[in-house]
Design a protein around this motif. Structure first.
Motif, mmCIF file in Angstrom:
data_model
loop_
_atom_site.group_PDB
_atom_site.id
_atom_site.type_symbol
_atom_site.label_atom_id
_atom_site.label_comp_id
_atom_site.label_asym_id
_atom_site.label_seq_id
_atom_site.Cartn_x
_atom_site.Cartn_y
_atom_site.Cartn_z
ATOM 1 N N VAL A 104 0.963 -1.097 -0.103
ATOM 2 C CA VAL A 104 0.238 0.070 0.183
ATOM 3 C C VAL A 104 0.829 1.297 -0.062
ATOM 4 O O VAL A 104 0.454 2.273 -0.418
ATOM 5 N N ASP A 105 2.195 1.120 0.474
ATOM 6 C CA ASP A 105 2.867 2.281 0.502
ATOM 7 C C ASP A 105 3.793 2.718 -0.737
ATOM 8 O O ASP A 105 4.333 3.644 -0.793
ATOM 9 N N TYR A 106 3.570 1.878 -1.777
ATOM 10 C CA TYR A 106 3.993 2.071 -3.103
ATOM 11 C C TYR A 106 3.094 1.760 -4.403
ATOM 12 O O TYR A 106 3.093 2.454 -5.503
ATOM 13 N N SER A 107 2.078 0.961 -4.010
ATOM 14 C CA SER A 107 1.248 0.366 -5.320
ATOM 15 C C SER A 107 0.754 1.664 -5.868
ATOM 16 O O SER A 107 0.306 1.541 -7.206
ATOM 17 N N PHE A 108 0.303 2.837 -5.270
ATOM 18 C CA PHE A 108 -0.343 3.877 -5.925
ATOM 19 C C PHE A 108 0.492 4.561 -7.158
ATOM 20 O O PHE A 108 -0.133 5.271 -7.998
ATOM 21 N N LEU A 109 1.640 4.347 -7.288
ATOM 22 C CA LEU A 109 2.556 4.618 -8.363
ATOM 23 C C LEU A 109 2.277 3.845 -9.403
ATOM 24 O O LEU A 109 2.352 4.439 -10.776
ATOM 25 N N LYS A 110 1.300 2.923 -9.508
ATOM 26 C CA LYS A 110 1.008 2.106 -10.709
ATOM 27 C C LYS A 110 0.176 3.123 -11.689
ATOM 28 O O LYS A 110 0.362 2.953 -12.922
ATOM 29 N N GLU A 111 -0.493 4.097 -11.096
ATOM 30 C CA GLU A 111 -1.429 5.004 -11.898
ATOM 31 C C GLU A 111 -0.374 6.053 -12.699
ATOM 32 O O GLU A 111 -0.868 6.644 -13.754
ATOM 33 N N LEU A 112 0.814 5.997 -12.399
ATOM 34 C CA LEU A 112 1.815 6.969 -13.060
ATOM 35 C C LEU A 112 2.489 6.209 -14.285
ATOM 36 O O LEU A 112 3.320 6.889 -14.790
#
Length: 87
Positions: free
Chosen positions: A76-84
Motif C-alpha cells: 500500500v506504501d508504493y502501489s499507488f505509483l501504478k497510476e503513473l
C-alpha cells in the motif's frame, strides 16, 4: 559483483533524477543512503514521484516494487505509483 539494496536504491534515485525530481530531493535521498537509511530514501523517492506526478516506466515501477519487497515495505506504501506508469 555484489548487488546490494544500496545499489538498487541508487539506481532508482538516478532514474528519479532523470525524471526531473527537484535536485534537493535527489541530494536528500543520496544522503539517506550514505547514512544507511535506504528504506527512508526509497520512501522519499516514492512520495516525491507521486507528488510531482512524474510519469514512470513499468521498469522503474518494477525496480521500486522489487526493492520495496526486499525491505518489507507494505504494498500500500508504493502501489499507488501504478497510476503513473506511462503506456
Amino acid at each position: 559483483m555484489v548487488y546490494s539494496k544500496e545499489n538498487e536504491i541508487r539506481k532508482i534515485i538516478n532514474q528519479a533524477a532523470y525524471l526531473g525530481l527537484p535536485t534537493q530531493n535527489i541530494i536528500d535521498a543520496k544522503e539517506l543512503v550514505e547514512y544507511n537509511e535506504s528504506g527512508i530514501a526509497l520512501e522519499l523517492i516514492i512520495t516525491q514521484v507521486y507528488e510531482y506526478e512524474k510519469r514512470i516506466s513499468k521498469t522503474l515501477y518494477e525496480d521500486i516494487e522489487r526493492l520495496a519487497k526486499k525491505i518489507e515495505m507494505k504494498e500500500v506504501d508504493y502501489s499507488f505509483l501504478k497510476e503513473l506508469i506511462k503506456d
